[in-house]
Design a protein around this motif. Structure first.
Motif, PDB file in Angstrom:
ATOM      1  N   ARG A 195      78.046  -4.779  48.713  1.00 19.03           N
ATOM      2  CA  ARG A 195      76.661  -4.453  48.361  1.00 19.03           C
ATOM      3  C   ARG A 195      76.588  -3.831  46.964  1.00 19.03           C
ATOM      4  NH1 ARG A 195      75.767  -1.060  52.093  1.00 19.03           N
ATOM      5  NH2 ARG A 195      75.760   0.802  50.814  1.00 19.03           N
ATOM      6  N   GLU A 196      77.453  -2.885  46.677  1.00 17.78           N
ATOM      7  CA  GLU A 196      77.470  -2.226  45.361  1.00 17.78           C
ATOM      8  C   GLU A 196      77.750  -3.220  44.243  1.00 17.78           C
ATOM      9  OE1 GLU A 196      80.512   0.656  46.096  1.00 17.78           O
ATOM     10  OE2 GLU A 196      79.131   2.054  47.059  1.00 17.78           O
ATOM     11  N   SER A 197      78.572  -4.222  44.532  1.00 15.07           N
ATOM     12  CA  SER A 197      78.965  -5.180  43.498  1.00 15.07           C
ATOM     13  C   SER A 197      77.810  -6.077  43.063  1.00 15.07           C
ATOM     14  CB  SER A 197      80.141  -6.032  43.975  1.00 15.07           C
ATOM     15  OG  SER A 197      79.720  -7.029  44.888  1.00 15.07           O
ATOM     16  N   GLU A 198      76.725  -6.064  43.813  1.00 13.22           N
ATOM     17  CA  GLU A 198      75.528  -6.808  43.408  1.00 13.22           C
ATOM     18  C   GLU A 198      74.829  -6.098  42.247  1.00 13.22           C
ATOM     19  OE1 GLU A 198      74.619  -9.751  44.617  1.00 13.22           O
ATOM     20  OE2 GLU A 198      76.118  -9.813  46.215  1.00 13.22           O
ATOM     21  N   GLU A 199      75.039  -4.788  42.135  1.00 15.12           N
ATOM     22  CA  GLU A 199      74.367  -3.961  41.124  1.00 15.12           C
ATOM     23  C   GLU A 199      75.268  -3.592  39.947  1.00 15.12           C
ATOM     24  OE1 GLU A 199      71.102  -3.134  41.457  1.00 15.12           O
ATOM     25  OE2 GLU A 199      71.095  -4.314  43.317  1.00 15.12           O
ATOM     26  N   GLN A 200      76.562  -3.464  40.207  1.00 17.74           N
ATOM     27  CA  GLN A 200      77.491  -3.001  39.172  1.00 17.74           C
ATOM     28  C   GLN A 200      78.898  -3.495  39.504  1.00 17.74           C
ATOM     29  OE1 GLN A 200      76.717   1.069  40.913  1.00 17.74           O
ATOM     30  NE2 GLN A 200      78.595   1.490  39.811  1.00 17.74           N
ATOM     31  N   PRO A 201      79.773  -3.549  38.497  1.00 20.38           N
ATOM     32  CA  PRO A 201      81.155  -3.954  38.770  1.00 20.38           C
ATOM     33  C   PRO A 201      81.845  -2.932  39.676  1.00 20.38           C
ATOM     34  CG  PRO A 201      80.706  -3.908  36.405  1.00 20.38           C
ATOM     35  CD  PRO A 201      79.545  -3.273  37.082  1.00 20.38           C
ATOM     36  N   VAL A 202      82.646  -3.434  40.599  1.00 19.43           N
ATOM     37  CA  VAL A 202      83.442  -2.577  41.469  1.00 19.43           C
ATOM     38  C   VAL A 202      84.900  -2.972  41.288  1.00 19.43           C
ATOM     39  CG1 VAL A 202      83.923  -1.866  43.837  1.00 19.43           C
ATOM     40  CG2 VAL A 202      81.562  -2.321  43.138  1.00 19.43           C
ATOM     41  N   ILE A 203      85.736  -1.973  41.060  1.00 18.11           N
ATOM     42  CA  ILE A 203      87.162  -2.206  40.857  1.00 18.11           C
ATOM     43  C   ILE A 203      87.918  -1.562  42.006  1.00 18.11           C
ATOM     44  CG2 ILE A 203      89.138  -1.697  39.365  1.00 18.11           C
ATOM     45  CD1 ILE A 203      87.015  -1.707  37.033  1.00 18.11           C
ATOM     46  N   ILE A 204      88.853  -2.309  42.565  1.00 17.76           N
ATOM     47  CA  ILE A 204      89.725  -1.778  43.611  1.00 17.76           C
ATOM     48  C   ILE A 204      91.148  -1.780  43.060  1.00 17.76           C
ATOM     49  CG2 ILE A 204      90.664  -2.124  45.928  1.00 17.76           C
ATOM     50  CD1 ILE A 204      88.103  -3.713  46.597  1.00 17.76           C
ATOM     51  N   PHE A 205      91.799  -0.616  43.126  1.00 18.85           N
ATOM     52  CA  PHE A 205      93.201  -0.521  42.740  1.00 18.85           C
ATOM     53  C   PHE A 205      94.010  -0.237  43.996  1.00 18.85           C
ATOM     54  CE2 PHE A 205      96.931   1.983  41.285  1.00 18.85           C
ATOM     55  CZ  PHE A 205      97.551   0.979  40.561  1.00 18.85           C
ATOM     56  N   LYS A 206      94.928  -1.154  44.325  1.00 18.21           N
ATOM     57  CA  LYS A 206      95.781  -1.001  45.494  1.00 18.21           C
ATOM     58  C   LYS A 206      97.146  -0.492  45.019  1.00 18.21           C
ATOM     59  CE  LYS A 206      95.817  -4.958  47.459  1.00 18.21           C
ATOM     60  NZ  LYS A 206      95.728  -6.209  48.231  1.00 18.21           N
ATOM     61  N   HIS A 207      97.548   0.642  45.599  1.00 18.44           N
ATOM     62  CA  HIS A 207      98.721   1.361  45.103  1.00 18.44           C
ATOM     63  C   HIS A 207      99.674   1.714  46.237  1.00 18.44           C
ATOM     64  CE1 HIS A 207     101.108   4.259  42.886  1.00 18.44           C
ATOM     65  NE2 HIS A 207     100.627   5.278  43.553  1.00 18.44           N
ATOM     66  N   SER A 208     100.938   1.418  46.033  1.00 17.69           N
ATOM     67  CA  SER A 208     101.978   1.850  46.962  1.00 17.69           C
ATOM     68  C   SER A 208     102.580   3.144  46.417  1.00 17.69           C
ATOM     69  CB  SER A 208     103.073   0.784  47.095  1.00 17.69           C
ATOM     70  OG  SER A 208     104.121   1.289  47.901  1.00 17.69           O
ATOM     71  N   THR A 209     102.365   4.227  47.139  1.00 15.67           N
ATOM     72  CA  THR A 209     102.741   5.551  46.634  1.00 15.67           C
ATOM     73  C   THR A 209     104.247   5.785  46.550  1.00 15.67           C
ATOM     74  OG1 THR A 209     102.500   6.441  48.875  1.00 15.67           O
ATOM     75  CG2 THR A 209     100.587   6.618  47.395  1.00 15.67           C
TER      76      THR A 209
END
Length: 114
Positions: A19-33
């Motif tokens: 839903r948010e991505s319809e209004e603005q860019p959304v970035i997901i960073f997947k991280h293995s700690t």
């Protein structure tokens, strides 16, 4: 330094992200700690933030070790292969760009948004 990581801790948040991505860019960073490559990619990403962060983007952080099922759901929902570390750009409900390992660069994300 990224000042506003939004922890991605539930699959319900993926609905919000679409839903948010319809209004603005959304970035997901997947991280293995526990992975040194992932730690290096995260550090490089944070160093690039001041100069290359996309304007008005929301930035989500997924701890892969704690929330692996969410990573699997991301792969299925957005049609990308699971990798770690991995960065995804979500716009208009779709993954428009993804990169992994040392190919993660905010300048590339900025170009994909433009």
């Amino acid at each position: 330094m990224i000042s506003s990581w939004i922890p991605l801790t539930s699959s319900e948040q993926l609905t919000d992200i679409v839903r948010e991505s319809e209004e603005q860019p959304v970035i997901i960073f997947k991280h293995s700690t526990t992975c040194s490559i992932s730690a290096t990619a995260k550090s490089r990403l944070e160093r690039q933030w001041a100069d290359a962060a996309p304007a008005n983007a929301k930035f989500y952080y997924l701890d892969l070790l704690r929330f692996r099922p969410i990573s699997n759901e991301i792969a299925q929902k957005f049609g990308v292969r699971h990798e770690s570390p991995q960065l995804l750009l979500i716009q208009q409900g779709e993954c428009r760009f993804d990169a992994s390992h040392m190919a993660i660069r905010l300048n590339d994300v900025q170009q994909a948004i433009s």
